[in-house]
Enzyme design. Structure first.
Site, mmCIF file in Angstrom:
data_model
loop_
_atom_site.group_PDB
_atom_site.id
_atom_site.type_symbol
_atom_site.label_atom_id
_atom_site.label_comp_id
_atom_site.label_asym_id
_atom_site.label_seq_id
_atom_site.Cartn_x
_atom_site.Cartn_y
_atom_site.Cartn_z
ATOM 1 N N ARG A 53 0.855 -1.199 0.000
ATOM 2 C CA ARG A 53 0.000 0.000 0.000
ATOM 3 C C ARG A 53 0.888 1.244 0.000
ATOM 4 O O ARG A 53 0.891 2.020 0.955
ATOM 5 C CB ARG A 53 -0.927 -0.015 1.228
ATOM 6 C CG ARG A 53 -1.657 -1.317 1.502
ATOM 7 C CD ARG A 53 -2.648 -1.694 0.455
ATOM 8 N NE ARG A 53 -3.872 -0.935 0.436
ATOM 9 C CZ ARG A 53 -4.950 -1.206 1.155
ATOM 10 N NH1 ARG A 53 -4.937 -2.212 1.985
ATOM 11 N NH2 ARG A 53 -6.034 -0.476 1.051
ATOM 12 N N GLN A 85 -0.340 2.938 -5.746
ATOM 13 C CA GLN A 85 -1.723 3.373 -5.514
ATOM 14 C C GLN A 85 -2.649 3.100 -6.702
ATOM 15 O O GLN A 85 -3.806 2.726 -6.519
ATOM 16 C CB GLN A 85 -1.723 4.871 -5.221
ATOM 17 C CG GLN A 85 -2.473 5.210 -3.968
ATOM 18 C CD GLN A 85 -2.125 6.591 -3.445
ATOM 19 O OE1 GLN A 85 -1.254 7.275 -3.976
ATOM 20 N NE2 GLN A 85 -2.817 6.999 -2.412
ATOM 21 N N ASP A 137 -4.112 -0.471 -6.701
ATOM 22 C CA ASP A 137 -4.608 -0.940 -5.411
ATOM 23 C C ASP A 137 -6.091 -1.330 -5.471
ATOM 24 O O ASP A 137 -6.981 -0.527 -5.206
ATOM 25 C CB ASP A 137 -4.363 0.183 -4.390
ATOM 26 C CG ASP A 137 -4.669 -0.227 -2.969
ATOM 27 O OD1 ASP A 137 -5.223 -1.326 -2.778
ATOM 28 O OD2 ASP A 137 -4.380 0.549 -2.055
ATOM 29 N N SER A 148 -8.200 -0.796 -2.210
ATOM 30 C CA SER A 148 -8.736 0.552 -1.984
ATOM 31 C C SER A 148 -9.930 0.814 -2.893
ATOM 32 O O SER A 148 -10.944 1.376 -2.448
ATOM 33 C CB SER A 148 -7.672 1.617 -2.251
ATOM 34 O OG SER A 148 -6.717 1.594 -1.233
ATOM 35 N N TYR A 183 -1.163 -1.247 8.035
ATOM 36 C CA TYR A 183 -2.321 -1.960 8.583
ATOM 37 C C TYR A 183 -2.356 -1.842 10.098
ATOM 38 O O TYR A 183 -1.336 -1.610 10.744
ATOM 39 C CB TYR A 183 -2.271 -3.437 8.194
ATOM 40 C CG TYR A 183 -2.520 -3.649 6.728
ATOM 41 C CD1 TYR A 183 -3.798 -3.541 6.212
ATOM 42 C CD2 TYR A 183 -1.482 -3.922 5.857
ATOM 43 C CE1 TYR A 183 -4.037 -3.706 4.863
ATOM 44 C CE2 TYR A 183 -1.704 -4.093 4.505
ATOM 45 C CZ TYR A 183 -2.987 -3.983 4.020
ATOM 46 O OH TYR A 183 -3.213 -4.146 2.675
HETATM 47 P P1 NAD Z 1 -8.376 -2.471 6.749
HETATM 48 O O1 NAD Z 1 -9.504 -2.821 5.842
HETATM 49 O O2 NAD Z 1 -7.313 -3.472 6.998
HETATM 50 O O3 NAD Z 1 -9.005 -2.047 8.189
HETATM 51 C C1 NAD Z 1 -9.986 -1.040 8.262
HETATM 52 C C2 NAD Z 1 -9.684 -0.101 9.381
HETATM 53 O O4 NAD Z 1 -9.955 -0.717 10.640
HETATM 54 C C3 NAD Z 1 -8.238 0.369 9.442
HETATM 55 O O5 NAD Z 1 -8.186 1.777 9.318
HETATM 56 C C4 NAD Z 1 -7.776 -0.104 10.808
HETATM 57 O O6 NAD Z 1 -6.844 0.778 11.416
HETATM 58 C C5 NAD Z 1 -9.078 -0.152 11.584
HETATM 59 N N1 NAD Z 1 -9.089 -0.928 12.837
HETATM 60 C C6 NAD Z 1 -8.482 -2.099 13.140
HETATM 61 N N2 NAD Z 1 -8.754 -2.473 14.408
HETATM 62 C C7 NAD Z 1 -9.580 -1.520 14.933
HETATM 63 C C8 NAD Z 1 -10.222 -1.338 16.179
HETATM 64 N N3 NAD Z 1 -10.077 -2.191 17.180
HETATM 65 N N4 NAD Z 1 -10.988 -0.233 16.320
HETATM 66 C C9 NAD Z 1 -11.149 0.666 15.332
HETATM 67 N N5 NAD Z 1 -10.565 0.553 14.131
HETATM 68 C C10 NAD Z 1 -9.788 -0.536 13.926
HETATM 69 O O7 NAD Z 1 -7.702 -1.107 6.314
HETATM 70 P P2 NAD Z 1 -7.577 -0.433 4.873
HETATM 71 O O8 NAD Z 1 -8.697 0.482 4.655
HETATM 72 O O9 NAD Z 1 -7.308 -1.492 3.880
HETATM 73 O O10 NAD Z 1 -6.294 0.468 5.081
HETATM 74 C C11 NAD Z 1 -5.104 -0.119 5.570
HETATM 75 C C12 NAD Z 1 -3.991 0.858 5.601
HETATM 76 O O11 NAD Z 1 -3.478 1.104 4.311
HETATM 77 C C13 NAD Z 1 -4.363 2.217 6.126
HETATM 78 O O12 NAD Z 1 -3.295 2.667 6.918
HETATM 79 C C14 NAD Z 1 -4.485 3.076 4.919
HETATM 80 O O13 NAD Z 1 -4.284 4.444 5.182
HETATM 81 C C15 NAD Z 1 -3.388 2.491 4.097
HETATM 82 N N6 NAD Z 1 -3.547 2.742 2.663
HETATM 83 C C16 NAD Z 1 -2.498 3.289 1.989
HETATM 84 C C17 NAD Z 1 -2.612 3.505 0.640
HETATM 85 C C18 NAD Z 1 -1.493 4.081 -0.144
HETATM 86 O O14 NAD Z 1 -0.682 4.816 0.382
HETATM 87 N N7 NAD Z 1 -1.397 3.734 -1.396
HETATM 88 C C19 NAD Z 1 -3.762 3.164 -0.045
HETATM 89 C C20 NAD Z 1 -4.802 2.598 0.692
HETATM 90 C C21 NAD Z 1 -4.667 2.375 2.042
#
Ligand code: NAD
Length: 364
Positions: free
Chosen positions: A117, A122, A125, A128, A223
């Site tokens: 990620r 991006q 992805d 996302s 994550y």
């Molecule tokens: P995910 O689907 O794995 O999880 C969803 C959310 O649940 C996450 O934000 C996580 O922090 C949260 N979570 C986990 N346990 C929790 C709890 N007990 N209470 C409340 N919230 C909780 O996450 P995602 O949407 O796939 O994103 C994963 C990471 O990747 C994030 O840090 C996101 O910013 C990052 N990301 C980066 C890029 C990029 O730079 N290209 C693109 C997409 C996502």
């Protein structure tokens, strides 16, 4: 190189949309699609201009590369020639045996959900792209089930206060749910264990709920990490206080490769207002709500609970378009002059490649 696009089993999406055929032809890739592959996403076979339309057996037999959303069933994998490249969301972090199964069929597999990620990746992805649609749809599904308005309404017959929406987990899906609920006029509050989410939540006009003591790990690739039982207990108490006032709870909290954290126990559901709605996007990994049943909507104590981790499939046309765009961007680095470019020095390719040959000295 012949790229095969099979029809997805129980999902109306398709892994490649017609507009991608010409883009792939520039890479030396010849596209073949299964009859009816695009039907569920409203693309007819004739729309795939420049592609060959085949039945499933002929498609699989002639393929050098197979692209799908869900992994192919074993009986289809067995029909592929050894060394065929397969690309899909294989979820090796959730299915410990998938890599061995693919290796058993002598296939080279690239899992799109293993692409790092990073900013560079991006545009590839798929997680996302799909999570964003799911977050949007979660709000629309909630509005469909809720017997109340989302926005404030001032009418001649009286005023209606806006709905309160609580979003648990403010990753990609959660942030899109917040934005959509705000657009519909709801009051939104949200929580995430990653501190980076705080500013993002606030920038969307929602309130960030502070709960002290969450564990974070910068080595987890962005994550979330699993929280202590003590922290989760405190979090459940905070959720309980807010759930009583909420009209809708949207839960998206996931910890990659683990069971989803339990944030909404049965006792909390039982304190919610009649008619309230819970949409649980973590349903396939056990659910954030104790009562969630995957792929079902149930009613408990007059509260509707919809469990679905594949809401992107409810918007198959745009979901297919975005998936296809992501894949075309990935193929631009994976294919060179019509052949596989297995450049393991590239961290995106290395991350996605889940069936490298076991190290020669592994068993020494
Ligand atoms: P995910 O689907 O794995 O999880 C969803 C959310 O649940 C996450 O934000 C996580 O922090 C949260 N979570 C986990 N346990 C929790 C709890 N007990 N209470 C409340 N919230 C909780 O996450 P995602 O949407 O796939 O994103 C994963 C990471 O990747 C994030 O840090 C996101 O910013 C990052 N990301 C980066 C890029 C990029 O730079 N290209 C693109 C997409 C996502």
């Amino acid at each position: 190189m012949k790229l095969a696009i099979p029809r997805e089993g129980n999902d109306p999406r398709v892994a490649l949309t017609p507009d991608a055929v010409a883009k792939l032809s520039e890479l030396g890739v010849e596209v073949c699609v299964e009859k009816g592959a695009g039907q569920g996403a409203f693309y007819a076979d004739d729309d795939y201009d420049g592609a060959t339309v085949l039945d499933r057996d002929a498609l699989l037999k002639s393929a050098d590369m197979v692209l799908s959303i869900h992994p192919l069933p074993d009986e289809d994998l067995a029909k592929l020639s050894p060394e065929t490249v397969v690309i899909a969301e294989f979820k090796p972090f959730a299915d410990a045996e998938i890599t061995d199964r693919l290796r058993g069929h002598k296939l080279k597999a690239f899992s799109l959900d293993m692409i790092p990620r990073t900013t560079l990746a991006q545009s590839m992805d798929v997680l996302s792209s799909m999570a964003s649609i799911a977050g949007y749809k979660a709000v629309l599904e909630a509005s469909r089930l809720l017997p109340r308005y989302f926005p404030m309404m001032i009418t001649a017959a009286g005023s209606i206060r806006p709905a309160t929406v609580l979003v648990l987990g403010a990753g990609v899906a959660g942030l899109q749910a917040i934005a959509t609920a705000r657009r519909l006029g709801a009051q939104v509050e949200a929580f995430d264990t990653r501190s980076a989410a705080k500013e993002e939540v606030k920038s969307l006009g929602a309130k960030f709920i502070e709960i002290e003591g969450a564990k974070e790990d910068t080595g987890a690739g962005g994550y979330a990490v699993e929280q202590s039982e003590e922290f989760l207990k405190r979090q459940r108490e905070e959720v309980q206080n807010r759930a009583m006032k909420a009209d809708v709870i949207i839960t998206t909290a996931q910890v990659r490769g683990r069971k989803a954290p339990l944030l909404v126990p049965k006792s909390t559901v039982e304190q919610m207002k009649p008619g309230s709605v819970i949409i649980d996007l973590a349903a396939s990994t056990g659910g954030n709500c104790e009562l969630t049943q995957d792929n079902q909507t149930i009613v408990h104590n007059k509260v509707s609970i919809l469990g679905n981790s594949n809401l992107a499939a409810l918007m198959p046309q745009n979901a297919s378009q975005l998936y296809a765009n992501n894949v075309v961007n990935f193929l631009k680095i994976l294919v060179k002059d019509g052949a596989l470019n297995l450049d393991l020095g590239n961290e995106i390719i290395r991350g996605a490649y889940i069936t490298p040959a076991p190290e020669a000295n592994e068993n020494e």
